[in-house]
Design a protein around this motif. Structure first.
Motif, PDB file in Angstrom:
ATOM      1  N   LEU A  92      44.146  23.042 -24.443  1.00 42.13           N
ATOM      2  CA  LEU A  92      43.743  22.516 -23.189  1.00 42.13           C
ATOM      3  C   LEU A  92      42.876  21.303 -23.094  1.00 42.13           C
ATOM      4  O   LEU A  92      42.037  21.274 -23.323  1.00 42.13           O
ATOM      5  CB  LEU A  92      43.090  23.580 -22.159  1.00 42.13           C
ATOM      6  CG  LEU A  92      42.959  23.170 -20.609  1.00 42.13           C
ATOM      7  CD1 LEU A  92      44.146  22.965 -19.916  1.00 42.13           C
ATOM      8  CD2 LEU A  92      42.078  24.260 -19.936  1.00 42.13           C
ATOM      9  N   THR A 108      39.967  23.894 -26.576  1.00 44.43           N
ATOM     10  CA  THR A 108      40.091  22.484 -25.619  1.00 44.43           C
ATOM     11  C   THR A 108      39.414  21.414 -26.455  1.00 44.43           C
ATOM     12  O   THR A 108      38.697  21.625 -27.140  1.00 44.43           O
ATOM     13  CB  THR A 108      39.154  23.174 -24.365  1.00 44.43           C
ATOM     14  OG1 THR A 108      39.187  22.099 -23.463  1.00 44.43           O
ATOM     15  CG2 THR A 108      37.771  23.168 -24.645  1.00 44.43           C
ATOM     16  N   ILE A 114      42.828  29.892 -26.512  1.00 41.50           N
ATOM     17  CA  ILE A 114      42.805  28.525 -26.391  1.00 41.50           C
ATOM     18  C   ILE A 114      41.771  27.609 -26.888  1.00 41.50           C
ATOM     19  O   ILE A 114      40.514  28.294 -26.670  1.00 41.50           O
ATOM     20  CB  ILE A 114      43.165  28.419 -24.547  1.00 41.50           C
ATOM     21  CG1 ILE A 114      44.316  29.278 -24.173  1.00 41.50           C
ATOM     22  CG2 ILE A 114      43.086  26.911 -24.074  1.00 41.50           C
ATOM     23  CD1 ILE A 114      45.770  28.453 -24.711  1.00 41.50           C
ATOM     24  N   ILE A 159      49.564  25.445 -20.444  1.00 43.92           N
ATOM     25  CA  ILE A 159      48.778  24.776 -21.613  1.00 43.92           C
ATOM     26  C   ILE A 159      50.040  24.776 -22.678  1.00 43.92           C
ATOM     27  O   ILE A 159      50.633  25.806 -23.075  1.00 43.92           O
ATOM     28  CB  ILE A 159      47.800  25.531 -21.904  1.00 43.92           C
ATOM     29  CG1 ILE A 159      46.910  25.871 -20.600  1.00 43.92           C
ATOM     30  CG2 ILE A 159      46.962  25.176 -23.148  1.00 43.92           C
ATOM     31  CD1 ILE A 159      45.900  26.871 -20.937  1.00 43.92           C
ATOM     32  N   LEU A 200      48.939  19.228 -18.557  1.00 46.27           N
ATOM     33  CA  LEU A 200      49.631  20.489 -18.549  1.00 46.27           C
ATOM     34  C   LEU A 200      51.307  20.072 -18.770  1.00 46.27           C
ATOM     35  O   LEU A 200      51.503  18.764 -18.628  1.00 46.27           O
ATOM     36  CB  LEU A 200      49.756  21.081 -17.223  1.00 46.27           C
ATOM     37  CG  LEU A 200      48.396  21.626 -16.677  1.00 46.27           C
ATOM     38  CD1 LEU A 200      48.301  22.442 -15.436  1.00 46.27           C
ATOM     39  CD2 LEU A 200      47.773  22.597 -17.614  1.00 46.27           C
ATOM     40  N   GLN A 227      47.340  32.023 -16.843  1.00 42.83           N
ATOM     41  CA  GLN A 227      46.568  30.881 -17.552  1.00 42.83           C
ATOM     42  C   GLN A 227      45.490  30.325 -16.614  1.00 42.83           C
ATOM     43  O   GLN A 227      44.902  29.568 -17.285  1.00 42.83           O
ATOM     44  CB  GLN A 227      47.395  29.953 -18.189  1.00 42.83           C
ATOM     45  CG  GLN A 227      48.445  30.265 -19.198  1.00 42.83           C
ATOM     46  CD  GLN A 227      49.283  28.999 -19.490  1.00 42.83           C
ATOM     47  OE1 GLN A 227      49.051  28.123 -19.500  1.00 42.83           O
ATOM     48  NE2 GLN A 227      50.522  29.549 -20.411  1.00 42.83           N
TER      49      GLN A 227
END
Length: 158
Positions: free
Chosen positions: A9, A89, A87, A40, A22, A140
């Motif tokens: 992300l 980031t 996920i 994502i 996105l 998500q």
């Protein structure tokens, strides 16, 4: 063993507000679907480390490169499909208009016997976190809330 999907992300801060990169899902089932049709960039983990999967999938689905050192673990959550989504980031500022993804083949139209090729993700866009919460797949949203909480705690955003 439970299937695992791993992604990244990407966010940026504009005027103390969070914006997220996105991707809109490609293929015939997602044409015309805006709300709930964004994701994502992520994909299935094979025989590799989660971070390596995230980097590979990010590149496959956006065409953008990212260095391992920039990534931070954001979280993981079991989805209703019984898949574990992991996920990472990172802060970034990619030109979304230059994103393109790899392609996949399916029989289309269904039952026609004809194989057609579609991009995994047909476009990428930056969204405010408010808009992203409406656009992204429901499963998500958890990751958006987690990132928002983390950045607010760090005093990065309002």
């Amino acid at each position: 063993m439970m299937k695992r999907s791993v992604g990244i992300l990407i966010y940026r801060i504009q005027d103390k507000k969070i914006e997220l990169l996105l991707c809109h899902m490609g293929g015939p089932y997602w044409q015309g679907v805006d709300q709930g049709g964004w994701s994502i960039p992520k994909g299935e983990m094979k025989n590799e480390k989660a971070m390596d999967t995230a980097i590979r999938e990010f590149q496959e689905e956006t065409s953008f490169q990212i260095e391992k050192e920039k990534l931070m673990f954001l979280g993981s959550k079991k989805q209703s499909s019984n898949k574990l989504v992991i996920i990472f980031t990172a802060i970034g500022n990619y030109d979304a208009s230059k994103a393109f993804s790899n392609a996949f083949q399916i029989e289309w139209p269904k039952g026609s016997g004809k194989m057609s090729e579609f991009p995994e993700m047909d476009r990428a866009e930056w969204f405010t976190i408010h808009d992203a919460k409406r656009k992204i797949l429901k499963g998500q949203v958890y990751f958006l809330l987690k990132l928002e909480e983390m950045l607010k705690t760090q005093g990065e955003v309002l």
